[in-house]
Design an enzyme around this catalytic site. Structure first.
Site, PDB file in Angstrom:
ATOM      1  N   PRO A  46       9.849  -4.141  -0.629  1.00  0.00           N
ATOM      2  CA  PRO A  46      10.966  -3.803   0.263  1.00  0.00           C
ATOM      3  C   PRO A  46      10.481  -3.681   1.707  1.00  0.00           C
ATOM      4  CG  PRO A  46      11.012  -2.407  -1.672  1.00  0.00           C
ATOM      5  CD  PRO A  46       9.706  -3.164  -1.721  1.00  0.00           C
ATOM      6  N   ASP A  73      -2.430  -1.831  10.131  1.00  0.00           N
ATOM      7  CA  ASP A  73      -2.601  -1.829   8.671  1.00  0.00           C
ATOM      8  C   ASP A  73      -3.227  -3.109   8.135  1.00  0.00           C
ATOM      9  OD1 ASP A  73      -1.522   0.668   8.375  1.00  0.00           O
ATOM     10  OD2 ASP A  73       0.480  -0.022   7.816  1.00  0.00           O
ATOM     11  N   ALA A  84       9.618  -0.076   4.828  1.00  0.00           N
ATOM     12  CA  ALA A  84       9.632   1.027   3.868  1.00  0.00           C
ATOM     13  C   ALA A  84       8.342   1.838   3.889  1.00  0.00           C
ATOM     14  CB  ALA A  84       9.857   0.462   2.470  1.00  0.00           C
ATOM     15  N   LEU A 125       5.402   0.458   3.321  1.00  0.00           N
ATOM     16  CA  LEU A 125       4.540  -0.116   2.279  1.00  0.00           C
ATOM     17  C   LEU A 125       3.678  -1.256   2.823  1.00  0.00           C
ATOM     18  CD1 LEU A 125       7.213  -0.205  -0.597  1.00  0.00           C
ATOM     19  CD2 LEU A 125       5.380   1.469  -0.297  1.00  0.00           C
ATOM     20  N   ALA A 126       3.697  -1.426   4.136  1.00  0.00           N
ATOM     21  CA  ALA A 126       2.879  -2.449   4.825  1.00  0.00           C
ATOM     22  C   ALA A 126       3.227  -3.879   4.402  1.00  0.00           C
ATOM     23  CB  ALA A 126       1.384  -2.176   4.629  1.00  0.00           C
ATOM     24  N   GLY A 127       4.506  -4.121   4.147  1.00  0.00           N
ATOM     25  CA  GLY A 127       4.942  -5.444   3.678  1.00  0.00           C
ATOM     26  C   GLY A 127       4.568  -6.580   4.616  1.00  0.00           C
ATOM     27  N   GLY A 128       4.804  -6.412   5.900  1.00  0.00           N
ATOM     28  CA  GLY A 128       4.481  -7.466   6.860  1.00  0.00           C
ATOM     29  C   GLY A 128       2.980  -7.612   7.041  1.00  0.00           C
ATOM     30  N   THR A 141       0.585  -6.954   4.961  1.00  0.00           N
ATOM     31  CA  THR A 141      -0.112  -7.545   3.813  1.00  0.00           C
ATOM     32  C   THR A 141       0.139  -9.054   3.741  1.00  0.00           C
ATOM     33  OG1 THR A 141      -0.676  -7.200   1.497  1.00  0.00           O
ATOM     34  CG2 THR A 141       1.656  -7.117   2.013  1.00  0.00           C
ATOM     35  N   LYS A 185       0.834  -1.204   0.000  1.00  0.00           N
ATOM     36  CA  LYS A 185       0.000   0.000   0.000  1.00  0.00           C
ATOM     37  C   LYS A 185       0.868   1.253   0.000  1.00  0.00           C
ATOM     38  CE  LYS A 185       0.464   1.691   4.434  1.00  0.00           C
ATOM     39  NZ  LYS A 185       1.436   2.718   4.604  1.00  0.00           N
TER      40      LYS A 185
HETATM   41  P1  ATP Z   1       4.021  -0.458   7.821  1.00  0.00           P
HETATM   42  O1  ATP Z   1       3.904   0.276   6.523  1.00  0.00           O
HETATM   43  O2  ATP Z   1       2.841  -1.384   8.110  1.00  0.00           O
HETATM   44  O3  ATP Z   1       4.413   0.389   8.983  1.00  0.00           O
HETATM   45  P2  ATP Z   1       6.521  -1.368   6.828  1.00  0.00           P
HETATM   46  O4  ATP Z   1       6.190  -1.643   5.401  1.00  0.00           O
HETATM   47  O5  ATP Z   1       7.185  -0.076   7.127  1.00  0.00           O
HETATM   48  O6  ATP Z   1       5.212  -1.521   7.679  1.00  0.00           O
HETATM   49  P3  ATP Z   1       7.471  -4.045   7.103  1.00  0.00           P
HETATM   50  O7  ATP Z   1       7.970  -4.330   5.719  1.00  0.00           O
HETATM   51  O8  ATP Z   1       6.186  -4.657   7.498  1.00  0.00           O
HETATM   52  O9  ATP Z   1       7.425  -2.479   7.384  1.00  0.00           O
HETATM   53  O10 ATP Z   1       8.638  -4.465   8.118  1.00  0.00           O
HETATM   54  C1  ATP Z   1       8.694  -4.003   9.434  1.00  0.00           C
HETATM   55  C2  ATP Z   1       9.369  -5.051  10.315  1.00  0.00           C
HETATM   56  O11 ATP Z   1       8.477  -6.146  10.455  1.00  0.00           O
HETATM   57  C3  ATP Z   1      10.639  -5.610   9.710  1.00  0.00           C
HETATM   58  O12 ATP Z   1      11.721  -5.067  10.390  1.00  0.00           O
HETATM   59  C4  ATP Z   1      10.560  -7.113   9.893  1.00  0.00           C
HETATM   60  O13 ATP Z   1      11.559  -7.575  10.764  1.00  0.00           O
HETATM   61  C5  ATP Z   1       9.214  -7.372  10.544  1.00  0.00           C
HETATM   62  N1  ATP Z   1       8.414  -8.400   9.836  1.00  0.00           N
HETATM   63  C6  ATP Z   1       7.730  -9.395  10.425  1.00  0.00           C
HETATM   64  N2  ATP Z   1       7.087 -10.137   9.505  1.00  0.00           N
HETATM   65  C7  ATP Z   1       7.368  -9.627   8.306  1.00  0.00           C
HETATM   66  C8  ATP Z   1       6.987  -9.966   6.976  1.00  0.00           C
HETATM   67  N3  ATP Z   1       6.204 -11.006   6.703  1.00  0.00           N
HETATM   68  N4  ATP Z   1       7.428  -9.167   5.975  1.00  0.00           N
HETATM   69  C9  ATP Z   1       8.210  -8.095   6.248  1.00  0.00           C
HETATM   70  N5  ATP Z   1       8.616  -7.752   7.484  1.00  0.00           N
HETATM   71  C10 ATP Z   1       8.200  -8.496   8.518  1.00  0.00           C
END
Ligand code: ATP
Length: 303
Positions: free
Chosen positions: A106, A148, A109, A111-114, A116, A15
């Site tokens: 990435p 998120d 960042a 982008l809500a990687g974890g 999602t 996102k």
């Molecule tokens: P948001 O946008 O929700 O704040 P983000 O995109 O900034 O999240 P993520 O990519 O979710 O951040 O990573 C944040 C931390 O979550 C990482 O340091 C990682 O150690 C941890 N993490 C746990 N599970 C996952 C996963 N499936 N994918 C990515 N990171 C994960």
């Protein structure tokens, strides 16, 4: 990676924030937000393999994680693990499961990687084991894993308040081409919000007009969207991470209709109306070597 056919395979979309404002600080230390989130066509692939023989496990109800990205934890701290565990415990599922994550988003960042990945696992486990939970019921469980996660279950375009969990879907948006760049530096979300609090006290905060952006989307006045993009955290992050401003500048020079940092950064994107211009901007940005090529994406809205 596994040679077997997965039981179920899902795309877990990233996102971006089209609007992000902070409206207050809560007693629990979290901040209240007003935000507009949009899924983009950049995704992790989540493969679930059910059955004990695949995990090689003797214990019932075990969950194992594998990921092709060495920096992502594969233990119980992985949000995808937590999502699986939550439903396995609640529904007393005794099968074992391997969750394979093909990481394209990435990490850390904005982008809500974890989140999602967790949302995809909730969906996948619900579908595969026939638990019969509705989207709303999945969202109620998802919020326990992160603010998120409910949005990642809902998808598309949505307005959110609270910590980002009180959601209103905003219908189908027009398609913009999104040039997304993720500078190779880490911005601590905690640092960004603490610095915001200090800047607010010092009278240094000007709020974006998220209501105006929301109204434009609701009235399907999509042409205004690039003009109304706004993220209050740009005021915090940009002075410290000037790469964000430099990337925004390059995108504007290349004809972006609007640019914005996503979340607390360092991700930054430009919205383009013209596909060709966006492709030229992608090449230009790569040639500038401000951001590694593998962290620059030419993508679009996922509605
Ligand atoms: P948001 O946008 O929700 O704040 P983000 O995109 O900034 O999240 P993520 O990519 O979710 O951040 O990573 C944040 C931390 O979550 C990482 O340091 C990682 O150690 C941890 N993490 C746990 N599970 C996952 C996963 N499936 N994918 C990515 N990171 C994960």
């Amino acid at each position: 990676m596994n040679n077997r056919e997965p039981s179920i395979e899902l795309k877990a979309y990233a996102k971006i924030n089209l609007g992000l404002d902070i409206t207050g600080r809560r007693e629990d230390g979290y901040h209240d937000l007003k935000t507009i989130m949009q899924q983009v066509d950049l995704y992790d692939v989540i493969r679930l393999y059910a059955e004990a023989e695949i995990t090689g496990s003797q214990e019932p109800g075990q969950i194992l994680i594998s990921c092709d990205h060495s920096m992502i934890p594969t233990d119980e701290s992985n949000l995808a693990y937590k999502a699986g565990r939550l439903l396995f415990d609640e529904f007393q599922i005794t099968d074992s499961m391997l969750i394979e994550i093909e990481k394209n988003i990435p990490m850390a960042a904005g982008l809500a990687g974890g989140s999602t990945d967790a949302a995809a696992v909730l969906r996948g486990v619900n579908d595969y084991f026939g638990l019969g939970l509705s989207d709303d019921e999945l969202m109620q469980r998802g919020v326990k894993l992160g603010a998120d996660v409910p949005f990642c279950i809902m998808g598309g375009t949505a307005y959110a308040e609270g910590v980002g969990d009180q959601l209103v879907p905003l219908g189908v948006m027009d398609d913009f081409v999104v040039l997304l760049a993720v500078p190779d530096t880490r911005v601590s979300t905690k640092w960004a919000y603490t610095t915001y609090d200090k800047m607010l006290l010092a009278g240094e905060i000007v709020h974006p007009n998220t209501d105006q952006l929301r109204a434009a989307i609701e009235m399907e006045d999509f042409g205004c969207v690039p003009d109304f993009l706004g993220n209050v955290l740009e005021l915090v992050t940009i002075p410290e991470y000037q790469i964000v401003a430099r990337v925004k500048n390059e995108m504007m020079k290349c004809g972006a209709a609007g640019t914005l940092m996503s979340g607390s950064g360092p991700s930054v994107y430009g919205l383009f109306i013209d596909e060709e211009k966006a492709a030229t901007a992608f090449d230009w940005l790569v040639s500038q070597e401000l951001v590694p090529e593998e962290r620059i994406f030419l993508t679009g809205f996922h509605n």
